[in-house]
Write a protein that holds these residues in place. Structure first.
Motif, PDB file in Angstrom:
ATOM      1  N   ARG A 103       0.777   7.722  -1.019  1.00  0.00           N
ATOM      2  CA  ARG A 103      -0.466   6.958  -1.067  1.00  0.00           C
ATOM      3  C   ARG A 103      -0.231   5.687  -1.874  1.00  0.00           C
ATOM      4  O   ARG A 103       0.377   5.734  -2.941  1.00  0.00           O
ATOM      5  CB  ARG A 103      -1.580   7.778  -1.704  1.00  0.00           C
ATOM      6  N   LEU A 104      -0.696   4.562  -1.350  1.00  0.00           N
ATOM      7  CA  LEU A 104      -0.609   3.294  -2.040  1.00  0.00           C
ATOM      8  C   LEU A 104      -1.985   2.881  -2.537  1.00  0.00           C
ATOM      9  O   LEU A 104      -2.963   2.931  -1.776  1.00  0.00           O
ATOM     10  CB  LEU A 104      -0.078   2.192  -1.108  1.00  0.00           C
ATOM     11  N   ASP A 105      -2.070   2.488  -3.791  1.00  0.00           N
ATOM     12  CA  ASP A 105      -3.299   1.942  -4.360  1.00  0.00           C
ATOM     13  C   ASP A 105      -2.955   0.623  -5.035  1.00  0.00           C
ATOM     14  O   ASP A 105      -2.060   0.566  -5.880  1.00  0.00           O
ATOM     15  CB  ASP A 105      -3.911   2.915  -5.375  1.00  0.00           C
ATOM     16  N   LEU A 106      -3.663  -0.443  -4.663  1.00  0.00           N
ATOM     17  CA  LEU A 106      -3.397  -1.770  -5.208  1.00  0.00           C
ATOM     18  C   LEU A 106      -4.670  -2.345  -5.817  1.00  0.00           C
ATOM     19  O   LEU A 106      -5.711  -2.413  -5.144  1.00  0.00           O
ATOM     20  CB  LEU A 106      -2.882  -2.724  -4.129  1.00  0.00           C
ATOM     21  N   ALA A 107      -4.589  -2.759  -7.066  1.00  0.00           N
ATOM     22  CA  ALA A 107      -5.687  -3.457  -7.708  1.00  0.00           C
ATOM     23  C   ALA A 107      -5.778  -4.864  -7.127  1.00  0.00           C
ATOM     24  O   ALA A 107      -4.856  -5.330  -6.449  1.00  0.00           O
ATOM     25  CB  ALA A 107      -5.457  -3.503  -9.213  1.00  0.00           C
ATOM     26  N   PRO A 108      -6.880  -5.589  -7.368  1.00  0.00           N
ATOM     27  CA  PRO A 108      -6.936  -6.989  -6.936  1.00  0.00           C
ATOM     28  C   PRO A 108      -5.738  -7.767  -7.466  1.00  0.00           C
ATOM     29  O   PRO A 108      -5.422  -7.708  -8.652  1.00  0.00           O
ATOM     30  CB  PRO A 108      -8.249  -7.478  -7.561  1.00  0.00           C
ATOM     31  N   GLY A 109      -5.058  -8.463  -6.582  1.00  0.00           N
ATOM     32  CA  GLY A 109      -3.854  -9.184  -6.972  1.00  0.00           C
ATOM     33  C   GLY A 109      -2.597  -8.339  -6.997  1.00  0.00           C
ATOM     34  O   GLY A 109      -1.509  -8.831  -7.302  1.00  0.00           O
ATOM     35  N   GLY A 110      -2.721  -7.061  -6.676  1.00  0.00           N
ATOM     36  CA  GLY A 110      -1.577  -6.156  -6.696  1.00  0.00           C
ATOM     37  C   GLY A 110      -0.552  -6.494  -5.621  1.00  0.00           C
ATOM     38  O   GLY A 110      -0.903  -6.892  -4.510  1.00  0.00           O
ATOM     39  N   VAL A 111       0.705  -6.342  -5.973  1.00  0.00           N
ATOM     40  CA  VAL A 111       1.796  -6.662  -5.048  1.00  0.00           C
ATOM     41  C   VAL A 111       2.829  -5.537  -5.066  1.00  0.00           C
ATOM     42  O   VAL A 111       3.269  -5.104  -6.127  1.00  0.00           O
ATOM     43  CB  VAL A 111       2.500  -7.980  -5.448  1.00  0.00           C
ATOM     44  N   ILE A 112       3.196  -5.061  -3.894  1.00  0.00           N
ATOM     45  CA  ILE A 112       4.373  -4.211  -3.759  1.00  0.00           C
ATOM     46  C   ILE A 112       5.466  -5.133  -3.237  1.00  0.00           C
ATOM     47  O   ILE A 112       5.430  -5.556  -2.082  1.00  0.00           O
ATOM     48  CB  ILE A 112       4.131  -3.031  -2.808  1.00  0.00           C
ATOM     49  N   PRO A 113       6.407  -5.530  -4.093  1.00  0.00           N
ATOM     50  CA  PRO A 113       7.352  -6.599  -3.731  1.00  0.00           C
ATOM     51  C   PRO A 113       8.291  -6.191  -2.600  1.00  0.00           C
ATOM     52  O   PRO A 113       8.346  -5.019  -2.189  1.00  0.00           O
ATOM     53  CB  PRO A 113       8.119  -6.828  -5.039  1.00  0.00           C
ATOM     54  N   PHE A 114       9.019  -7.184  -2.112  1.00  0.00           N
ATOM     55  CA  PHE A 114       9.990  -6.919  -1.056  1.00  0.00           C
ATOM     56  C   PHE A 114      10.848  -5.710  -1.410  1.00  0.00           C
ATOM     57  O   PHE A 114      11.456  -5.654  -2.484  1.00  0.00           O
ATOM     58  CB  PHE A 114      10.912  -8.125  -0.876  1.00  0.00           C
ATOM     59  N   HIS A 115      10.900  -4.752  -0.498  1.00  0.00           N
ATOM     60  CA  HIS A 115      11.700  -3.556  -0.714  1.00  0.00           C
ATOM     61  C   HIS A 115      12.118  -2.995   0.637  1.00  0.00           C
ATOM     62  O   HIS A 115      11.629  -3.428   1.679  1.00  0.00           O
ATOM     63  CB  HIS A 115      10.912  -2.502  -1.510  1.00  0.00           C
ATOM     64  N   THR A 116      13.012  -2.048   0.603  1.00  0.00           N
ATOM     65  CA  THR A 116      13.479  -1.430   1.833  1.00  0.00           C
ATOM     66  C   THR A 116      13.718   0.058   1.609  1.00  0.00           C
ATOM     67  O   THR A 116      13.954   0.508   0.484  1.00  0.00           O
ATOM     68  CB  THR A 116      14.785  -2.093   2.326  1.00  0.00           C
ATOM     69  N   HIS A 117      13.621   0.816   2.703  1.00  0.00           N
ATOM     70  CA  HIS A 117      13.965   2.240   2.703  1.00  0.00           C
ATOM     71  C   HIS A 117      15.156   2.390   3.654  1.00  0.00           C
ATOM     72  O   HIS A 117      14.976   2.509   4.871  1.00  0.00           O
ATOM     73  CB  HIS A 117      12.784   3.085   3.173  1.00  0.00           C
ATOM     74  N   PRO A 118      16.373   2.380   3.132  1.00  0.00           N
ATOM     75  CA  PRO A 118      17.560   2.404   4.005  1.00  0.00           C
ATOM     76  C   PRO A 118      17.624   3.616   4.931  1.00  0.00           C
ATOM     77  O   PRO A 118      18.221   3.533   6.012  1.00  0.00           O
ATOM     78  CB  PRO A 118      18.721   2.411   3.006  1.00  0.00           C
TER      79      PRO A 118
END
Length: 222
Positions: A103-118
Motif C-alpha cells: 500500500r502506498l500513502d503519500l502526503a501532499p507533496g509526497g514523492v516516491i523517487p525514481f526506482h526500479t524492481h529488477p
C-alpha cells in the motif's frame, strides 16, 4: 497356440498388472498429499533464498498464513510517504506463488523517487489520485495524472515514480509479480554509496559540489 507364446502373453500381462498397480499406488499417494502441495506457507524461521522460504510443516499451517490485514489502515506519512508491504516476510501464504502486494500513502507533496524492481513487474490501483510514470529503455516517458479507480502497469526493471501534487493525501494498492520484489532507488544508488565523488561526477556529468551535497543528505561518503 504354441506353449511358448501362451507363456509370453501371460508374462506380458503380469508386467502390465504390476505397472498398473504401481500407477494406482502413485495416484493414491499423490491424492493423499494434495493438500500439502497446494501451497507452501513460508517458514519464516528458516533460510530465505532466491527460490523462497522453505515450507511450514502442514500441522503448523493456519488460516492466518493466508490473511494479511496490514493494508487496511493508512501508513504514517509524517516523512511524506509511507509504503506498507505485504510481501512474503509479512504474508507467509504467498510463498512460492509469485505475487505480493503493498500500500502506498503519500502526503501532499509526497514523492516516491525514481526506482526500479529488477525482479518484478508492478500493477498499481489508485484509490486517491496522483501523478505517476515510467521511462522505457528507449528513454520514452509515459506520464499520467491518475485518478481513483485507474490502473497503471510498470514493466519489470523500468524506472518509475509517483508524485502527489494535490493538497490532500493520496494512496494506492500495488501488486507485484514476485513474493519479495527487489527495490533499487536511483538517488540512493548514485549518492548513498562510498564511490569517490569524482567518479560519480565522471559517470553522471553532475558538478562535484552537487554530488557532495547529495551524498551529505543521503548518507554517502567518498
Amino acid at each position: 497356440m504354441k506353449k511358448g507364446s501362451h507363456h509370453q502373453i501371460c508374462e506380458n500381462a503380469s508386467i502390465w498388472q504390476i505397472l498398473f498397480l504401481f500407477s494406482l499406488i502413485f495416484l493414491i499417494d499423490s491424492t493423499s498429499h494434495a493438500s500439502v502441495s497446494d501451497f507452501c506457507a513460508a517458514n519464516l524461521k528458516g533460510p530465505d533464498s532466491p527460490l523462497g522460504y522453505t515450507c511450514k510443516k502442514p500441522a503448523g499451517v493456519t488460516v492466518s498464513d493466508f490473511v494479511f490485514s496490514g493494508l487496511a489502515k493508512g501508513g504514517n506519512t509524517t516523512n511524506i510517504i509511507s509504503v506498507t508491504p505485504a510481501f512474503v516476510a509479512q504474508f507467509p501464504g504467498v510463498n512460492g506463488l509469485g505475487i505480493s502486494m503493498a500500500r502506498l500513502d503519500l502526503a501532499p507533496g509526497g514523492v516516491i523517487p525514481f526506482h526500479t524492481h529488477p525482479g518484478a513487474l508492478e500493477v498499481l490501483v489508485v484509490t486517491r489520485g496522483f501523478d505517476s510514470g515510467f521511462v522505457s529503455s528507449a528513454n520514452l516517458v509515459y506520464l499520467k495524472a491518475l485518478h481513483k479507480g485507474e490502473i497503471m502497469v510498470f514493466p519489470q526493471g523500468l524506472l518509475h515514480f509517483q508524485v502527489n501534487v494535490a493538497k490532500i493525501h493520496s494512496n494506492a494498492f500495488v501488486s507485484f509479480s514476485s513474493t519479495s520484489p527487489s527495490l533499487q532507488i536511483l538517488d540512493f544508488a548514485l549518492f548513498a554509496n562510498d564511490l569517490p565523488s569524482e567518479l560519480v561526477m565522471q559517470t553522471t556529468f553532475l558538478e562535484l559540489a552537487t554530488i557532495k551535497k547529495l551524498k551529505g543528505v543521503l548518507g554517502g561518503t567518498g
